[in-house]
Write a protein that holds these residues in place. Structure first.
Motif: not given
Length: 194
Positions: A124-136, A79-89
């Motif tokens: 696993p709750a974060f893995q889809a976000a890591w893929q969208r963000l092309d995380a290493l 809720r608190e971190v993934l949207p911020g990371l995806e926003s890029g800001g």
């Protein structure tokens, strides 16, 4: 410092790619130390610690702790971190203080590289976000003897709790979700510290 990881990060940043590096692995393997070294090397890149997302005391039920990775508050991280990371800001999130049981606000600035480190960061709750963000994604391992030596040196009064509780919970998570195999880069912790 792991040269392969550093080279991959340099390559991404040189291409102008906003980069996220996620480091999971065994307690005592040096995840926090590696993240701090990378932060220093890459212009004080912000580091988000999974230790800030341990479960509050009222959620630590036997049922919850029986779930692989259940002892991290993955819902709050999502809720608190993934949207911020995806926003890029820049964004704010709250860190859980294990000593007081309180939440305190933290700020994550906009940056070319952001590092997320700690056990359960490849949940696993974060893995889809890591893929969208092309995380290493990185898994850092350490031999059992060296792991116990490091924990005993860092916090001798907590060694028994690690042996009886925290290490088994981690192993349950690693095995239950095949975390090491999911990581793009698997690294062995450096030779024993002197």
């Amino acid at each position: 410092m792991h040269s392969q990881l550093t080279a991959l990060l340099r390559q991404r940043l040189a291409a102008g790619q906003r980069t996220l590096c996620v480091i999971d692995g065994c307690c005592g393997a040096g995840k926090t130390t590696l993240a701090a070294a990378l932060s220093e090397q890459f212009a004080n890149a912000p580091v988000i610690h999974m230790d800030d997302f341990f479960l509050p005391f009222d959620l630590r039920t036997p049922e919850r702790l029986a779930q692989p990775g259940g002892n991290v508050h993955h819902e709050r991280f999502a809720r608190e971190v993934l949207p911020g990371l995806e926003s890029g800001g820049p964004f704010c999130y709250r860190r859980f203080d294990c000593a007081t049981g309180q939440l305190e606000e933290k700020h994550c600035p906009e940056a070319p590289l952001i590092i997320v480190e700690g056990s359960y960061s490849l949940h696993p709750a974060f893995q889809a976000a890591w893929q969208r963000l092309d995380a290493l994604t990185v898994f850092l391992s350490v031999g059992e003897e060296e792991q116990l030596r490091r924990i005993a040196r860092r916090a001798p009064e907590k060694l028994q709790a690690f042996v009886e509780k925290w290490i088994p919970l981690e192993k349950n998570y690693f095995q239950g979700y095949h975390i090491e195999q999911w990581a793009q880069l698997r690294l062995e912790s450096p030779a024993p510290e002197e």
